[in-house]
Design an enzyme around this catalytic site. Structure first.
Site, mmCIF file in Angstrom:
data_model
loop_
_atom_site.group_PDB
_atom_site.id
_atom_site.type_symbol
_atom_site.label_atom_id
_atom_site.label_comp_id
_atom_site.label_asym_id
_atom_site.label_seq_id
_atom_site.Cartn_x
_atom_site.Cartn_y
_atom_site.Cartn_z
ATOM 1 N N ASN A 89 62.509 27.751 47.123
ATOM 2 C CA ASN A 89 62.849 26.458 47.676
ATOM 3 C C ASN A 89 61.802 25.305 47.665
ATOM 4 O OD1 ASN A 89 64.616 24.697 49.547
ATOM 5 N ND2 ASN A 89 62.692 25.271 50.746
ATOM 6 N N SER A 141 68.053 20.790 41.252
ATOM 7 C CA SER A 141 68.187 19.516 41.548
ATOM 8 C C SER A 141 69.000 19.012 40.557
ATOM 9 C CB SER A 141 66.828 18.691 42.006
ATOM 10 O OG SER A 141 67.562 17.239 42.117
ATOM 11 N N TYR A 153 59.484 15.275 38.027
ATOM 12 C CA TYR A 153 60.484 15.941 38.768
ATOM 13 C C TYR A 153 61.750 16.480 38.086
ATOM 14 C CZ TYR A 153 63.294 17.172 43.010
ATOM 15 O OH TYR A 153 64.190 17.665 43.874
ATOM 16 N N SER A 156 60.673 19.330 35.761
ATOM 17 C CA SER A 156 60.501 20.743 36.477
ATOM 18 C C SER A 156 61.709 21.232 36.991
ATOM 19 C CB SER A 156 59.309 20.129 37.843
ATOM 20 O OG SER A 156 60.259 19.421 38.636
ATOM 21 N N LYS A 157 62.620 20.524 37.298
ATOM 22 C CA LYS A 157 63.800 20.938 37.829
ATOM 23 C C LYS A 157 64.861 21.502 36.563
ATOM 24 C CE LYS A 157 63.275 20.531 42.332
ATOM 25 N NZ LYS A 157 63.155 21.641 43.065
#
Ligand SMILES: NC(=O)c1ccc[n+]([C@@H]2O[C@H](COP(=O)([O-])OP(=O)(O)OC[C@H]3O[C@@H](n4cnc5c(N)ncnc54)[C@H](O)[C@@H]3O)[C@@H](O)[C@H]2O)c1
Length: 247
Positions: A89, A141, A153, A156-157
């Site tokens: 998480n 996400s 971001y 990465s997700k």
């Protein structure tokens, strides 16, 4: 209780979503190992009187450091004999438009959001393979679909989804389920204090059929489902918790 005596490891346990997940697993009988880099926040979990009669163990670990991850996993398996559920998480943002984004901003986000999850999957999977069972839940996400100013971001997700789908195929034959949760905009303090909060919120509501922001409990419920026996025939899946927003 759904998670009676299950050993659950969660990273980023001190964040708003993490704390909510920790509390619910505990309330459903699990033995929770709360991992985070934030020592003060871990201490606050230790000091929380509501948790006194429940089982929560805190471990300070920087998930980007493989040696620390190995030591943490070794300690958990030595103390408790197994790990039943892993929730990856922990996550950070370092938003900037691509033309201005620094190498450090790129590396920091990829290191925590993707490499940290890889380290935990790698070392927890070794234990789960011995046990012949386990559940891994990765918090991705909706941003994996792309967001302006979030190239690091979003990448990465999206990477976390590739990791999830690969591990589902690799570890499935050994009885290990690997799934991802993709939350949309969740109403946390971090989001509310964002300088562009009102604008981001309005865009999200406009694009969401359910016309509201998500709550931490919405994410928690998806994590508990993917960690439970109720999802035993589901693997390699992305569960979107976005109010129906898909773009
Ligand atoms: N809040 C949202 O709207 C939203 C939306 C989609 C996805 N997510 C994802 O949900 C997860 C939780 O988000 P949140 O809003 O609770 O974030 P948060 O910032 O409140 O919590 C993140 C936690 O990760 C920990 N952490 C950061 N770097 C670490 C490291 N190197 N090692 C160990 N721990 C580290 C932090 O100390 C913090 O406690 C993240 O992966 C985030 O990307 C959040």
């Amino acid at each position: 209780m759904r998670f009676n005596d299950k050993v659950v490891v969660i990273t980023g346990a001190c964040g708003e979503i993490g704390k909510c997940i920790v509390e619910s697993f505990m309330n459903e009988g699990a033995l929770v190992v709360a991992c985070d880099i934030n020592e003060r926040a871990l201490q606050a979990i230790n000091d929380n009187k509501d948790f006194n009669d429940k089982i929560v163990i805190t471990e300070k670990v920087d998930i980007t450091n493989e040696k620390e991850v190995v030591l943490t996993i070794e300690k958990i398996t030595r103390d408790f004999g197994r790990i039943d559920i892993l929730v990856n998480n922990a996550g950070i943002v370092r938003d900037r438009v691509i033309t201005e984004m620094t190498e450090k901003e790129w590396d920091d986000v990829l290191d925590v959001n993707l490499k940290g999850a890889f380290f935990f999957c790698k070392h927890v999977a070794r234990q789960m393979l011995i046990d012949g069972k386990g559940k891994i839940v990765n918090i991705s996400s909706r941003a994996y679909l792309g967001n302006p100013g979030q190239a690091n971001y979003s990448s990465s997700k999206a990477g976390l989804i590739g990791l999830t789908k690969s591990l589902a195929k690799e570890l499935g034959p050994a009885g290990i389920n690997v799934n991802a949760i993709a939350p949309g905009l969740i109403e946390t303090d971090m989001i509310i204090s964002h300088p562009k909060y009102e604008k981001i919120k309005n865009i999200h509501i406009k694009l969401s059929p359910l016309k509201r922001l998500g709550k931490v409990t919405d994410v928690r419920d998806a994590v508990l489902f993917m960690s439970s026996e109720e999802s035993s025939y589901i693997t390699g899946e992305i569960l979107h918790v976005t109010g129906g927003r898909m773009g």
